[in-house]
Design a protein around this motif. Structure first.
Motif, PDB file in Angstrom:
ATOM      1  N   ALA A 156       0.827  -1.210   0.000  1.00  0.00           N
ATOM      2  CA  ALA A 156       0.000   0.000   0.000  1.00  0.00           C
ATOM      3  C   ALA A 156       0.858   1.255   0.000  1.00  0.00           C
ATOM      4  CB  ALA A 156      -0.932   0.003   1.214  1.00  0.00           C
ATOM      5  N   LEU A 157       2.113   1.131   0.438  1.00  0.00           N
ATOM      6  CA  LEU A 157       3.036   2.270   0.366  1.00  0.00           C
ATOM      7  C   LEU A 157       3.609   2.328  -1.043  1.00  0.00           C
ATOM      8  CD1 LEU A 157       4.583   4.558   1.826  1.00  0.00           C
ATOM      9  CD2 LEU A 157       6.408   2.893   2.238  1.00  0.00           C
ATOM     10  N   THR A 158       3.253   3.369  -1.773  1.00  0.00           N
ATOM     11  CA  THR A 158       3.723   3.505  -3.152  1.00  0.00           C
ATOM     12  C   THR A 158       4.704   4.652  -3.319  1.00  0.00           C
ATOM     13  OG1 THR A 158       1.796   4.881  -3.691  1.00  0.00           O
ATOM     14  CG2 THR A 158       1.616   2.505  -4.092  1.00  0.00           C
ATOM     15  N   SER A 159       4.788   5.556  -2.333  1.00  0.00           N
ATOM     16  CA  SER A 159       5.709   6.681  -2.436  1.00  0.00           C
ATOM     17  C   SER A 159       5.978   7.277  -1.061  1.00  0.00           C
ATOM     18  CB  SER A 159       5.134   7.767  -3.356  1.00  0.00           C
ATOM     19  OG  SER A 159       5.989   8.905  -3.373  1.00  0.00           O
ATOM     20  N   LEU A 160       7.242   7.636  -0.842  1.00  0.00           N
ATOM     21  CA  LEU A 160       7.631   8.370   0.365  1.00  0.00           C
ATOM     22  C   LEU A 160       7.721   9.867   0.089  1.00  0.00           C
ATOM     23  CD1 LEU A 160      10.355   6.027   1.903  1.00  0.00           C
ATOM     24  CD2 LEU A 160       8.173   6.643   2.934  1.00  0.00           C
ATOM     25  N   ASN A 161       7.349  10.257  -1.118  1.00  0.00           N
ATOM     26  CA  ASN A 161       7.283  11.682  -1.467  1.00  0.00           C
ATOM     27  C   ASN A 161       8.587  12.432  -1.209  1.00  0.00           C
ATOM     28  OD1 ASN A 161       4.500  11.546  -2.243  1.00  0.00           O
ATOM     29  ND2 ASN A 161       3.957  11.507  -0.072  1.00  0.00           N
ATOM     30  N   GLY A 162       9.680  11.833  -1.625  1.00  0.00           N
ATOM     31  CA  GLY A 162      10.964  12.514  -1.539  1.00  0.00           C
ATOM     32  C   GLY A 162      11.633  12.458  -0.187  1.00  0.00           C
ATOM     33  N   LYS A 163      11.050  11.749   0.781  1.00  0.00           N
ATOM     34  CA  LYS A 163      11.701  11.607   2.090  1.00  0.00           C
ATOM     35  C   LYS A 163      12.911  10.682   1.953  1.00  0.00           C
ATOM     36  CE  LYS A 163       7.260  12.210   4.399  1.00  0.00           C
ATOM     37  NZ  LYS A 163       6.154  11.563   5.150  1.00  0.00           N
ATOM     38  N   PRO A 164      13.975  10.942   2.734  1.00  0.00           N
ATOM     39  CA  PRO A 164      15.191  10.132   2.568  1.00  0.00           C
ATOM     40  C   PRO A 164      14.970   8.662   2.881  1.00  0.00           C
ATOM     41  CG  PRO A 164      15.362  11.594   4.476  1.00  0.00           C
ATOM     42  CD  PRO A 164      14.140  12.006   3.730  1.00  0.00           C
ATOM     43  N   LEU A 165      15.521   7.831   2.026  1.00  0.00           N
ATOM     44  CA  LEU A 165      15.384   6.379   2.135  1.00  0.00           C
ATOM     45  C   LEU A 165      16.708   5.729   1.756  1.00  0.00           C
ATOM     46  CD1 LEU A 165      13.831   3.590   2.124  1.00  0.00           C
ATOM     47  CD2 LEU A 165      13.268   4.104  -0.276  1.00  0.00           C
ATOM     48  N   ILE A 166      17.176   4.829   2.597  1.00  0.00           N
ATOM     49  CA  ILE A 166      18.333   3.998   2.253  1.00  0.00           C
ATOM     50  C   ILE A 166      17.893   2.537   2.287  1.00  0.00           C
ATOM     51  CG2 ILE A 166      20.600   3.152   2.981  1.00  0.00           C
ATOM     52  CD1 ILE A 166      21.311   5.927   3.882  1.00  0.00           C
ATOM     53  N   VAL A 167      18.174   1.828   1.216  1.00  0.00           N
ATOM     54  CA  VAL A 167      17.913   0.391   1.126  1.00  0.00           C
ATOM     55  C   VAL A 167      19.258  -0.314   1.163  1.00  0.00           C
ATOM     56  CG1 VAL A 167      16.944  -1.470  -0.272  1.00  0.00           C
ATOM     57  CG2 VAL A 167      15.806   0.764  -0.200  1.00  0.00           C
ATOM     58  N   LEU A 168      19.533  -1.004   2.262  1.00  0.00           N
ATOM     59  CA  LEU A 168      20.805  -1.685   2.469  1.00  0.00           C
ATOM     60  C   LEU A 168      20.595  -3.189   2.338  1.00  0.00           C
ATOM     61  CD1 LEU A 168      23.806  -1.651   3.385  1.00  0.00           C
ATOM     62  CD2 LEU A 168      22.959  -1.735   5.747  1.00  0.00           C
ATOM     63  N   THR A 169      21.395  -3.813   1.483  1.00  0.00           N
ATOM     64  CA  THR A 169      21.238  -5.236   1.208  1.00  0.00           C
ATOM     65  C   THR A 169      22.455  -6.011   1.688  1.00  0.00           C
ATOM     66  OG1 THR A 169      19.982  -4.693  -0.777  1.00  0.00           O
ATOM     67  CG2 THR A 169      20.778  -6.951  -0.581  1.00  0.00           C
ATOM     68  N   ALA A 170      22.209  -7.114   2.388  1.00  0.00           N
ATOM     69  CA  ALA A 170      23.277  -8.045   2.762  1.00  0.00           C
ATOM     70  C   ALA A 170      23.537  -8.951   1.565  1.00  0.00           C
ATOM     71  CB  ALA A 170      22.866  -8.856   3.985  1.00  0.00           C
ATOM     72  N   ASP A 171      24.694  -8.804   0.953  1.00  0.00           N
ATOM     73  CA  ASP A 171      24.930  -9.465  -0.331  1.00  0.00           C
ATOM     74  C   ASP A 171      25.233 -10.960  -0.219  1.00  0.00           C
ATOM     75  OD1 ASP A 171      24.434  -7.238  -1.823  1.00  0.00           O
ATOM     76  OD2 ASP A 171      26.539  -6.656  -2.068  1.00  0.00           O
ATOM     77  N   GLU A 172      25.717 -11.415   0.932  1.00  0.00           N
ATOM     78  CA  GLU A 172      26.043 -12.833   1.071  1.00  0.00           C
ATOM     79  C   GLU A 172      24.753 -13.657   1.076  1.00  0.00           C
ATOM     80  OE1 GLU A 172      28.767 -13.978   4.114  1.00  0.00           O
ATOM     81  OE2 GLU A 172      29.973 -12.154   3.912  1.00  0.00           O
ATOM     82  N   GLY A 173      24.610 -14.510   0.085  1.00  0.00           N
ATOM     83  CA  GLY A 173      23.423 -15.352  -0.017  1.00  0.00           C
ATOM     84  C   GLY A 173      22.268 -14.707  -0.752  1.00  0.00           C
ATOM     85  N   ALA A 174      22.441 -13.487  -1.236  1.00  0.00           N
ATOM     86  CA  ALA A 174      21.357 -12.795  -1.943  1.00  0.00           C
ATOM     87  C   ALA A 174      21.421 -13.120  -3.428  1.00  0.00           C
ATOM     88  CB  ALA A 174      21.465 -11.293  -1.726  1.00  0.00           C
ATOM     89  N   ASP A 175      20.332 -13.670  -3.979  1.00  0.00           N
ATOM     90  CA  ASP A 175      20.318 -13.991  -5.404  1.00  0.00           C
ATOM     91  C   ASP A 175      19.826 -12.791  -6.213  1.00  0.00           C
ATOM     92  OD1 ASP A 175      17.544 -13.921  -5.049  1.00  0.00           O
ATOM     93  OD2 ASP A 175      17.342 -16.109  -5.021  1.00  0.00           O
ATOM     94  N   ASP A 176      19.779 -12.951  -7.511  1.00  0.00           N
ATOM     95  CA  ASP A 176      19.391 -11.843  -8.396  1.00  0.00           C
ATOM     96  C   ASP A 176      17.966 -11.374  -8.129  1.00  0.00           C
ATOM     97  OD1 ASP A 176      21.879 -11.936  -9.553  1.00  0.00           O
ATOM     98  OD2 ASP A 176      21.229 -13.081 -11.319  1.00  0.00           O
ATOM     99  N   GLN A 177      17.078 -12.313  -7.820  1.00  0.00           N
ATOM    100  CA  GLN A 177      15.688 -11.942  -7.563  1.00  0.00           C
ATOM    101  C   GLN A 177      15.585 -11.068  -6.319  1.00  0.00           C
ATOM    102  OE1 GLN A 177      12.975 -15.146  -6.525  1.00  0.00           O
ATOM    103  NE2 GLN A 177      11.288 -14.126  -7.572  1.00  0.00           N
ATOM    104  N   TRP A 178      16.317 -11.436  -5.283  1.00  0.00           N
ATOM    105  CA  TRP A 178      16.313 -10.637  -4.046  1.00  0.00           C
ATOM    106  C   TRP A 178      16.860  -9.241  -4.322  1.00  0.00           C
ATOM    107  CZ3 TRP A 178      14.283 -11.492   0.718  1.00  0.00           C
ATOM    108  CH2 TRP A 178      14.705 -10.665   1.770  1.00  0.00           C
ATOM    109  N   GLN A 179      17.953  -9.180  -5.081  1.00  0.00           N
ATOM    110  CA  GLN A 179      18.555  -7.883  -5.396  1.00  0.00           C
ATOM    111  C   GLN A 179      17.604  -7.019  -6.207  1.00  0.00           C
ATOM    112  OE1 GLN A 179      21.249  -6.720  -4.145  1.00  0.00           O
ATOM    113  NE2 GLN A 179      22.726  -8.348  -3.750  1.00  0.00           N
ATOM    114  N   SER A 180      16.887  -7.636  -7.138  1.00  0.00           N
ATOM    115  CA  SER A 180      15.943  -6.886  -7.955  1.00  0.00           C
ATOM    116  C   SER A 180      14.840  -6.281  -7.101  1.00  0.00           C
ATOM    117  CB  SER A 180      15.350  -7.803  -9.029  1.00  0.00           C
ATOM    118  OG  SER A 180      14.367  -7.134  -9.781  1.00  0.00           O
ATOM    119  N   LYS A 181      14.358  -7.034  -6.137  1.00  0.00           N
ATOM    120  CA  LYS A 181      13.322  -6.518  -5.256  1.00  0.00           C
ATOM    121  C   LYS A 181      13.843  -5.391  -4.376  1.00  0.00           C
ATOM    122  CE  LYS A 181      10.583 -10.757  -5.167  1.00  0.00           C
ATOM    123  NZ  LYS A 181      10.078 -11.884  -4.342  1.00  0.00           N
TER     124      LYS A 181
END
Length: 234
Positions: A156-181
């Protein structure tokens, strides 16, 4: 000021009546912050399923959110919240159910001496005490059981309207599908950064060096909120 809490049925918190899907968890958090007299708006940080819950919070209470950090977050999933036999969360849920049953036999206490070894002594002992209880494992079973609903609600959340957002991913064990999401979640804001950590899903929280990367992401979003400056890549 930093606030952490135990969700219903976790840690020292009593279980809640009724399902604990994302919308209920977010509503509980909103009530908790009000009753604890912690004024908003807030920078919300969520790890794993916690990422779904902070997104649900932002969808329900947008004026109470100043920024967000998603730490190897589970991704929302638009569409009907109907589980299927092939859904990976159903598989995990069945494993969790077996774990809950084994907790009554003390299996958690057998594993605890080799768990959480990098945490400070007090935090390590608390984590071991919590994870060895049947109540904690039962809460995990319930969480996985409503995972599809929580993923749909978070969409239901489609936009933060320009509020700061950081998406940090743990790369060990993360496949391409996880990274894409993870990439897709970064599109929630026009003021966002994608970061990667040489860490596992869990070490992002309980390993001192890996957790420092997560803490830095939170610090950077807080700074961006306070200064009203765009996030800067590191």
């Amino acid at each position: 000021r930093v606030c952490v809490y135990d969700r219903a049925g976790r840690g020292w918190s009593d279980p809640a009546d009724g399902p604990q899907d994302g919308n209920h968890v977010a509503a509980d958090l909103h009530t908790l912050l009000q009753r604890a007299q912690v004024p908003g708006p807030y920078v919300l940080a969520g790890h794993s399923f916690g990422g779904l819950y902070v997104q649900s919070f932002a969808a329900q209470f947008p004026d109470q959110v100043a920024g967000m950090v998603l730490l190897d977050s589970t991704a929302p999933k638009p569409g009907p919240a109907q589980p299927t036999n092939t859904d990976p969360y159903n598989v995990i849920g069945r494993v969790a159910a077996l774990s809950a049953a084994s907790a009554h036999l003390g299996a958690g206490r057998l594993l605890n001496p080799i768990s959480y070894t990098t945490l400070p002594p007090r935090s390590r002992d608390e984590a071991r005490a919590n994870s060895s209880t049947a109540r904690q494992l039962a809460s995990s079973v319930e969480e996985y059981g409503v995972a599809n609903t929580s993923m749909q609600q978070a969409s239901a959340l489609t936009s933060l309207n320009g509020k700061p957002l950081i998406v940090l991913t743990a790369d060990e064990g993360a496949d391409d599908q996880w990274q894409s999401k993870q990439d897709h979640m970064a599109t929630l804001s026009t003021n966002s950064l994608r970061r990667h950590a040489n860490a596992t899903h869990q070490s992002l929280l309980d390993d001192e060096a890996d957790a420092a990367v997560a803490s830095q992401a939170i610090h950077d979003v807080v700074s961006a909120v306070r200064t009203s400056q765009p996030l800067a890549a590191r």
